[in-house]
Design an enzyme around this catalytic site. Structure first.
Site, PDB file in Angstrom:
ATOM      1  N   ARG A  44       0.823  -1.223   0.000  1.00  0.00           N
ATOM      2  CA  ARG A  44       0.000   0.000   0.000  1.00  0.00           C
ATOM      3  C   ARG A  44       0.852   1.266   0.000  1.00  0.00           C
ATOM      4  NH1 ARG A  44      -4.908  -2.025   3.883  1.00  0.00           N
ATOM      5  NH2 ARG A  44      -6.207  -2.759   2.172  1.00  0.00           N
ATOM      6  N   GLY A 382     -12.510  -3.949   0.475  1.00  0.00           N
ATOM      7  CA  GLY A 382     -13.875  -3.527   0.780  1.00  0.00           C
ATOM      8  C   GLY A 382     -14.373  -2.484  -0.201  1.00  0.00           C
TER       9      GLY A 382
END
Ligand code: AMP
Length: 402
Positions: A44, A382
Site C-alpha cells: 500500500r 472492501g
C-alpha cells in the site's frame, strides 16, 4: 452516461507548485503483532509512491495522512504511523519529517515550515474519534493545514470519514491522486462500459458477503461464474446433496432466487474436489456435483470446471475476479484458484481487460507471481467490492463536486 474519470480532477490538472498539499493515502499496512512494530507488507505504501514522487517533483509541500488499524479513537503505540515513517524514509527522496499528531498548533507550525518537495507524515488520523465520525470541526482543522486536498486512498473511499469526505467541504481545490484515478478508471470501466463479452468470477467462503455484488454484476455481465465455498449453498438450493461442504442454510432462499432470476447467466461449478477432512493432506477425490457423497466436503473446483471457466475467460474481453475457487491456502486445493489466475494472465496477454479485487484473490495472484500480468489489481478490498455492488463511494463522490 457520465464516466467516473470525468467527474473529478487529477493532480495533473491542478496547480501544486509551492502549495501545501494534504495528501490522504491508505497506509493501513499490516504490522508485526509484537513491538518493535515493523511492516510485513508495504504494497500500500508503494502504491502511493507515483503520486508522492510526482507532487514532490512539481514542488508541492506534502502533508501526508492516513489511518492505520482500529485504535478506537485514542493514541495507541500499536497503531502508530512511526514504523511507516521509518520505512517511507527509505522509499522517497528529500526531507521527510513526522508529526506526533494530525491536528493542532504543533502540526500547523511543521506544515507552515515545509519547503517545496518536503514531506510531513502525520500520526494516525484515527487517534481522534472525530475522524470516523466525519466531524466538521475536525475536518476543518485538517483542511487548515493545506491549500490543496489530494485523495489517493482508494482503499478507504467507502468510508465517509473526516479526512475523506468532511475535509472536501473546507478546501477550494481537490483532486485524485494517480492510484485513485487508476482504480476508478478500471473499476469504473467494468461498471460503465465494459468491452463485451464481460464475465465475472466470484468465489470465497460465503454467499453472505457477496450477494449484493453477484446481484449487481448479473445486471452487467454476460455471465457470473461461481466457485469457492459459496458454490455448495447454491447447489443445495438446487436440491443437490453437498455432503459436509460449507453451507449457509439461512441463505438458501436468496440463492434460489438468484438462480431463478439469473436467466441462466449464473454459472456454477460442474465438478468438485472433495476432502475427507479439512486438511491439506486429507484423503481427496473429484466428483461431479451431481454425485456428492455424504461425509466429504468440497474444497476446490474440479478439472471439468477449470476447463469450463478457463474457456469462458479465454473468450471474454472484460473479466473481473473476486474470491478464491477453493481453500487455496492448502496447496493441494489451490489448483482451481491458480488455474483461474493463469487463465486471466493469458487473457490479459491477448488483449482482454482483467481486474482483480479482494485480499484472497490478490494473495493467490501473488503466490503465483501473476499479479503484474493483470490489467489492474485493486488495492481496496472492501472499497472495490462496494464499487462493484454499484454503490456510490463517499470518497469518490466527495471528489466530484468541484
Ligand atoms: P472470502 O473472504 O469470502 O472471499 O473467502 C475467502 C476464504 O474462502 C479463503 O480463506 C478460502 O480458504 C475459503 N474457501 C474457499 N473455498 C472454500 C471451500 N470450498 N470450503 C471452505 N472454505 C473455502
Amino acid at each position: 452516461m457520465l464516466l467516473y474519470t470525468t467527474m473529478y480532477k487529477t493532480i495533473d490538472q491542478i496547480e501544486v507548485t509551492n502549495k501545501r498539499v494534504f495528501l490522504r493515502v491508505d497506509f493501513n499496512v499490516p504490522l508485526t503483532k509484537e513491538a518493535p512494530y515493523t511492516i510485513t507488507d508495504d504494497t500500500r505504501i508503494r502504491a502511493a509512491l507515483p503520486t508522492i514522487n510526482a507532487l514532490q517533483k512539481r514542488g508541492a509541500k506534502l502533508i501526508v495522512a492516513s489511518h492505520l488499524g482500529r485504535p478506537k479513537g485514542k493514541p495507541d503505540e500499536k497503531y502508530s504511523l512511526k514504523p511507516v515513517f521509518e520505512h517511507l524514509k527509505s522509499l522517497v527522496n528529500g526531507n521527510i519529517r513526522f508529526a506526533n499528531d494530525c491536528i493542532g498548533s504543533e502540526v500547523e507550525c511543521l506544515a507552515a515550515e515545509l519547503e517545496p518537495g518536503d514531506i510531513l507524515l502525520l500520526e494516525n488520523l484515527r487517534f481522534h474519534p472525530e475522524e470516523e465520525k466525519n466531524d466538521p470541526g475536525f475536518s476543518q482543522l485538517l483542511a487548515k493545514l493545506a491549500d490543496v486536498y489530494v485523495d489517493d486512498a482508494f482503499g478507504a473511499a467507502h468510508r465517509a470519514h473526516a479526512s475523506i469526505e468532511g475535509i472536501t467541504h473546507f478546501v477550494n481545490v481537490k483532486a485524485a491522486g494517480y492510484l485513485m484515478d487508476k482504480e476508478l478508471k478500471y473499476l469504473g470501466g467494468v461498471m460503465q462500459n465494459p468491452a463485451q463479452p464481460f464475465i465475472a468470477i466470484i468465489g470465497g467462503a460465503k454467499i453472505s458477503g457477496k450477494i449484493d455484488v453477484i446481484q449487481s454484476l448479473l445486471k452487467k455481465a454476460d455471465k457470473v461464474l461461481i466457485g469457492g465455498g459459496m458454490t455448495y449453498t447454491f447447489l443445495k438450493a438446487e436440491g443437490k446433496g453437498i455432503g459436509k461442504s460449507l453451507c449457509e442454510d439461512d441463505k438458501l432462499e436468496i440463492a434460489k432466487s438468484l438462480l431463478s432470476s439469473s436467466g441462466g447467466h449464473l454459472v456454477l461449478a460442474v465438478d468438485s474436489v472433495l476432502a475427507h477432512e479439512f486438511a491439506n493432506d486429507a484423503e481427496s477425490k473429484t466428483v461431479s456435483i451431481n454425485e456428492m457423497p455424504p461425509d466429504w466436503q468440497g474444497v476446490d473446483i474440479g478439472p471439468e470446471t477449470i476447463e469450463l471457466f478457463t474457456s469462458e475467460i479465454a473468450h471474454a474481453k472484460t473479466i473481473v475476479w473476486n474470491g478464491p475457487m477453493g481453500v487455496f491456502e492448502m496447496p493441494n486445493f489451490a489448483k482451481g484458484t491458480l488455474a483461474i489466475a493463469k487463465a486471466m494472465a493469458e487473457a490479459t496477454a491477448h488483449g482482454a481487460t482483467t481486474v482483480v479485487g479482494g485480499g484472497d484473490s490478490v494473495a493467490a495472484l501473488e503466490q503465483a507471481h501473476l499479479a503484474d500480468k493483470m490489467s489492474h489489481v485493486s488495492t481496496g478490498g472492501g472499497a472495490s467490492l462496494e464499487f462493484l455492488e454499484g454503490k456510490t463511494l463517499p470518497g469518490v463522490a466527495a471528489l466530484g463536486n468541484n
